[in-house]
Design a protein around this motif. Structure first.
Motif, PDB file in Angstrom:
ATOM      1  N   LYS A   1      36.100  27.894  30.536  1.00 43.74           N
ATOM      2  CA  LYS A   1      36.506  29.291  30.362  1.00 43.74           C
ATOM      3  C   LYS A   1      35.607  30.138  31.255  1.00 43.74           C
ATOM      4  O   LYS A   1      34.404  30.263  31.019  1.00 43.74           O
ATOM      5  N   VAL A   2      36.197  30.744  32.279  1.00 35.52           N
ATOM      6  CA  VAL A   2      35.414  31.440  33.303  1.00 35.52           C
ATOM      7  C   VAL A   2      36.091  32.749  33.671  1.00 35.52           C
ATOM      8  O   VAL A   2      37.261  32.981  33.354  1.00 35.52           O
ATOM      9  N   HIS A   3      35.348  33.605  34.367  1.00 35.85           N
ATOM     10  CA  HIS A   3      35.916  34.855  34.863  1.00 35.85           C
ATOM     11  C   HIS A   3      36.892  34.583  36.013  1.00 35.85           C
ATOM     12  O   HIS A   3      36.682  33.680  36.811  1.00 35.85           O
ATOM     13  N   GLU A   4      37.912  35.387  36.072  1.00 37.60           N
ATOM     14  CA  GLU A   4      38.883  35.261  37.153  1.00 37.60           C
ATOM     15  C   GLU A   4      38.345  35.746  38.492  1.00 37.60           C
ATOM     16  O   GLU A   4      38.845  35.359  39.549  1.00 37.60           O
ATOM     17  N   HIS A   5      37.332  36.597  38.466  1.00 38.08           N
ATOM     18  CA  HIS A   5      36.945  37.366  39.658  1.00 38.08           C
ATOM     19  C   HIS A   5      36.735  36.496  40.886  1.00 38.08           C
ATOM     20  O   HIS A   5      37.338  36.724  41.941  1.00 38.08           O
ATOM     21  N   PHE A   6      35.837  35.495  40.789  1.00 36.02           N
ATOM     22  CA  PHE A   6      35.519  34.685  41.965  1.00 36.02           C
ATOM     23  C   PHE A   6      36.748  33.927  42.461  1.00 36.02           C
ATOM     24  O   PHE A   6      36.994  33.846  43.665  1.00 36.02           O
ATOM     25  N   LEU A   7      37.502  33.360  41.535  1.00 39.13           N
ATOM     26  CA  LEU A   7      38.665  32.567  41.915  1.00 39.13           C
ATOM     27  C   LEU A   7      39.731  33.433  42.566  1.00 39.13           C
ATOM     28  O   LEU A   7      40.315  33.063  43.592  1.00 39.13           O
ATOM     29  N   PHE A   8      39.987  34.591  41.992  1.00 44.70           N
ATOM     30  CA  PHE A   8      41.019  35.493  42.503  1.00 44.70           C
ATOM     31  C   PHE A   8      40.605  36.093  43.846  1.00 44.70           C
ATOM     32  O   PHE A   8      41.419  36.236  44.762  1.00 44.70           O
ATOM     33  N   THR A   9      39.332  36.443  43.982  1.00 48.55           N
ATOM     34  CA  THR A   9      38.859  37.155  45.169  1.00 48.55           C
ATOM     35  C   THR A   9      38.721  36.248  46.381  1.00 48.55           C
ATOM     36  O   THR A   9      39.055  36.644  47.500  1.00 48.55           O
ATOM     37  N   TYR A  10      38.251  35.007  46.186  1.00 44.99           N
ATOM     38  CA  TYR A  10      37.854  34.187  47.317  1.00 44.99           C
ATOM     39  C   TYR A  10      38.793  33.025  47.625  1.00 44.99           C
ATOM     40  O   TYR A  10      38.516  32.268  48.562  1.00 44.99           O
ATOM     41  N   SER A  11      39.888  32.885  46.887  1.00 47.70           N
ATOM     42  CA  SER A  11      40.822  31.794  47.160  1.00 47.70           C
ATOM     43  C   SER A  11      42.249  32.315  47.142  1.00 47.70           C
ATOM     44  O   SER A  11      42.726  32.797  46.111  1.00 47.70           O
ATOM     45  N   SER A  12      42.942  32.184  48.270  1.00 44.88           N
ATOM     46  CA  SER A  12      44.338  32.614  48.323  1.00 44.88           C
ATOM     47  C   SER A  12      45.210  31.747  47.418  1.00 44.88           C
ATOM     48  O   SER A  12      46.209  32.217  46.867  1.00 44.88           O
ATOM     49  N   VAL A  13      44.828  30.481  47.251  1.00 51.76           N
ATOM     50  CA  VAL A  13      45.607  29.587  46.403  1.00 51.76           C
ATOM     51  C   VAL A  13      45.450  29.972  44.936  1.00 51.76           C
ATOM     52  O   VAL A  13      46.440  30.099  44.201  1.00 51.76           O
ATOM     53  N   PHE A  14      44.223  30.165  44.480  1.00 50.45           N
ATOM     54  CA  PHE A  14      44.007  30.583  43.098  1.00 50.45           C
ATOM     55  C   PHE A  14      44.595  31.971  42.849  1.00 50.45           C
ATOM     56  O   PHE A  14      45.053  32.268  41.740  1.00 50.45           O
TER      57      PHE A  14
ATOM     58  N   ASP B   1      34.151  58.214  37.541  1.00 53.47           N
ATOM     59  CA  ASP B   1      34.629  57.441  38.679  1.00 53.47           C
ATOM     60  C   ASP B   1      34.436  55.952  38.424  1.00 53.47           C
ATOM     61  O   ASP B   1      33.427  55.542  37.841  1.00 53.47           O
ATOM     62  N   HIS B   2      35.376  55.150  38.866  1.00 51.23           N
ATOM     63  CA  HIS B   2      35.233  53.703  38.820  1.00 51.23           C
ATOM     64  C   HIS B   2      34.603  53.235  40.134  1.00 51.23           C
ATOM     65  O   HIS B   2      35.082  53.582  41.209  1.00 51.23           O
ATOM     66  N   HIS B   3      33.527  52.459  40.013  1.00 50.88           N
ATOM     67  CA  HIS B   3      32.882  51.946  41.213  1.00 50.88           C
ATOM     68  C   HIS B   3      33.875  51.045  41.949  1.00 50.88           C
ATOM     69  O   HIS B   3      34.537  50.202  41.334  1.00 50.88           O
ATOM     70  N   PRO B   4      34.004  51.209  43.289  1.00 51.39           N
ATOM     71  CA  PRO B   4      35.040  50.461  44.023  1.00 51.39           C
ATOM     72  C   PRO B   4      34.814  48.948  44.036  1.00 51.39           C
ATOM     73  O   PRO B   4      35.758  48.181  44.205  1.00 51.39           O
ATOM     74  N   ASN B   5      33.566  48.503  43.875  1.00 50.48           N
ATOM     75  CA  ASN B   5      33.270  47.073  43.972  1.00 50.48           C
ATOM     76  C   ASN B   5      32.830  46.435  42.663  1.00 50.48           C
ATOM     77  O   ASN B   5      33.027  45.236  42.462  1.00 50.48           O
ATOM     78  N   PHE B   6      32.204  47.220  41.789  1.00 49.45           N
ATOM     79  CA  PHE B   6      31.571  46.630  40.616  1.00 49.45           C
ATOM     80  C   PHE B   6      32.054  47.246  39.313  1.00 49.45           C
ATOM     81  O   PHE B   6      31.253  47.605  38.441  1.00 49.45           O
ATOM     82  N   CYS B   7      33.355  47.360  39.196  1.00 45.78           N
ATOM     83  CA  CYS B   7      33.954  47.780  37.937  1.00 45.78           C
ATOM     84  C   CYS B   7      35.092  46.797  37.656  1.00 45.78           C
ATOM     85  O   CYS B   7      36.259  47.058  37.936  1.00 45.78           O
ATOM     86  N   PHE B   8      34.712  45.636  37.137  1.00 46.50           N
ATOM     87  CA  PHE B   8      35.654  44.531  37.030  1.00 46.50           C
ATOM     88  C   PHE B   8      36.608  44.714  35.854  1.00 46.50           C
ATOM     89  O   PHE B   8      36.219  45.201  34.792  1.00 46.50           O
ATOM     90  N   SER B   9      37.826  44.279  36.077  1.00 49.85           N
ATOM     91  CA  SER B   9      38.829  44.327  35.009  1.00 49.85           C
ATOM     92  C   SER B   9      39.335  42.935  34.664  1.00 49.85           C
ATOM     93  O   SER B   9      40.242  42.788  33.854  1.00 49.85           O
ATOM     94  N   ASP B  10      38.760  41.897  35.300  1.00 47.95           N
ATOM     95  CA  ASP B  10      39.275  40.555  35.062  1.00 47.95           C
ATOM     96  C   ASP B  10      38.909  40.051  33.672  1.00 47.95           C
ATOM     97  O   ASP B  10      37.907  40.454  33.077  1.00 47.95           O
ATOM     98  N   LYS B  11      39.736  39.166  33.177  1.00 49.58           N
ATOM     99  CA  LYS B  11      39.515  38.555  31.884  1.00 49.58           C
ATOM    100  C   LYS B  11      38.988  37.140  32.074  1.00 49.58           C
ATOM    101  O   LYS B  11      38.989  36.595  33.166  1.00 49.58           O
ATOM    102  N   LEU B  12      38.567  36.548  30.964  1.00 48.27           N
ATOM    103  CA  LEU B  12      38.235  35.133  31.002  1.00 48.27           C
ATOM    104  C   LEU B  12      39.526  34.331  30.999  1.00 48.27           C
ATOM    105  O   LEU B  12      40.503  34.682  30.337  1.00 48.27           O
ATOM    106  N   VAL B  13      39.535  33.262  31.779  1.00 45.31           N
ATOM    107  CA  VAL B  13      40.706  32.403  31.840  1.00 45.31           C
ATOM    108  C   VAL B  13      40.260  30.966  31.582  1.00 45.31           C
ATOM    109  O   VAL B  13      39.167  30.563  31.980  1.00 45.31           O
ATOM    110  N   THR B  14      41.086  30.223  30.893  1.00 42.66           N
ATOM    111  CA  THR B  14      40.763  28.853  30.524  1.00 42.66           C
ATOM    112  C   THR B  14      41.486  27.877  31.442  1.00 42.66           C
ATOM    113  O   THR B  14      42.695  27.987  31.650  1.00 42.66           O
ATOM    114  N   PHE B  15      40.725  26.944  32.008  1.00 38.51           N
ATOM    115  CA  PHE B  15      41.276  25.891  32.844  1.00 38.51           C
ATOM    116  C   PHE B  15      41.025  24.543  32.181  1.00 38.51           C
ATOM    117  O   PHE B  15      39.961  24.317  31.603  1.00 38.51           O
ATOM    118  N   GLN B  16      41.994  23.664  32.299  1.00 42.19           N
ATOM    119  CA  GLN B  16      41.810  22.279  31.877  1.00 42.19           C
ATOM    120  C   GLN B  16      41.696  21.407  33.105  1.00 42.19           C
ATOM    121  O   GLN B  16      42.565  21.410  33.972  1.00 42.19           O
TER     122      GLN B  16
END
Length: 234
Positions: free
Chosen positions: A42-55, A20-35
């Motif tokens: 180079k950071v994880h997408e998780h926080f940006l994707f989850t908590y910002s509608s704009v990101f 089983d995949h844990h519903p909250n803690f089985c991340f599939s996000d990759k590292l993404v590079t921002f300038q």
């Protein structure tokens, strides 16, 4: 009594069949590079994707444009400062620690990027840290920040009261930090305070007078201070 040793991972886990995949803690996000300016992050997408509608929209568009995206893909963040992005990432990665703290400059930077990119929880936390700090920021600085980032009026009632009661005139260097609507409202409130405080001899009476004036000129039922919307003088 000795503390039990932490369990060692098995080299060959038991055969559980389909896992089983844990519903909250089985991340599939990759590292993404921002300038940001001349700096790469180079950071994880998780926080940006989850908590910002704009990101979330930015990252989804990036995924659609390049389904085979690799770690060399760079997203340029126009109009964002290094301090703002640093403050945002520091908040996400370190605020769980009991000893976590940031400077006022960092909290203001966090408020700026959180407001722009709609990180609602981070924006609320930054507001509290900036406007409820002890000792408080300079009242003019508080009002300037509140106007710039649409902070609810309730956060700056003490700052407004301080300026309304101040016997010294506002300096030119202070006036340029505030919108014309705010300056006009302060003029009305200060003039009312001079008249209504006459004959009041105790501090409690003066506090009540200025509080009533501030809440009359700047009703806290208004959601925020937005200099693009004219302030109706009472």
């Amino acid at each position: 009594m000795q503390n039990p040793q932490p369990p060692m991972p098995h080299s060959s886990p038991p055969d559980y069949g389909e896992l089983d995949h844990h519903p909250n803690f089985c991340f599939s996000d990759k590292l993404v590079t921002f300038q940001v300016d001349r700096t790469l992050f180079k950071v994880h997408e998780h926080f940006l994707f989850t908590y910002s509608s704009v990101f979330r929209r930015i990252l989804r568009l990036q995924h659609q444009n390049d389904n085979n995206r690799d770690d060399n893909t760079t997203i340029y963040l126009d109009g964002v400062s290094v301090l703002e992005f640093e403050s945002l990432l520091t908040f996400f990665y370190e605020s769980w620690q009991e000893s976590f703290s940031m400077s006022t400059e960092n909290w203001v930077a966090l408020l700026a990027i959180a407001h722009r990119f709609k990180f609602t929880d981070a924006e609320f936390r930054a507001r509290r840290e900036i406007f409820q700090r002890n000792p408080p920021l300079d009242p003019v600085k508080q009002i300037s920040i509140a106007e710039k980032y649409s902070v609810p009026i309730s956060f700056i009632v003490p700052a407004l009261e301080s300026l309304v009661r101040r016997p010294e005139p506002l300096l030119r260097t202070e006036l340029v930090q505030m919108s014309s609507e705010m300056v006009a409202s302060l003029g009305v409130a200060r003039e009312r305070y001079v008249g209504e405080s006459l004959g009041v001899v105790n501090e409690l009476g003066l506090k009540l007078a200025v509080n009533n004036i501030v809440r009359s000129v700047w009703p806290t039922t208004r959601n925020n201070l937005n200099p693009s919307e004219p302030c109706k003088l009472q």
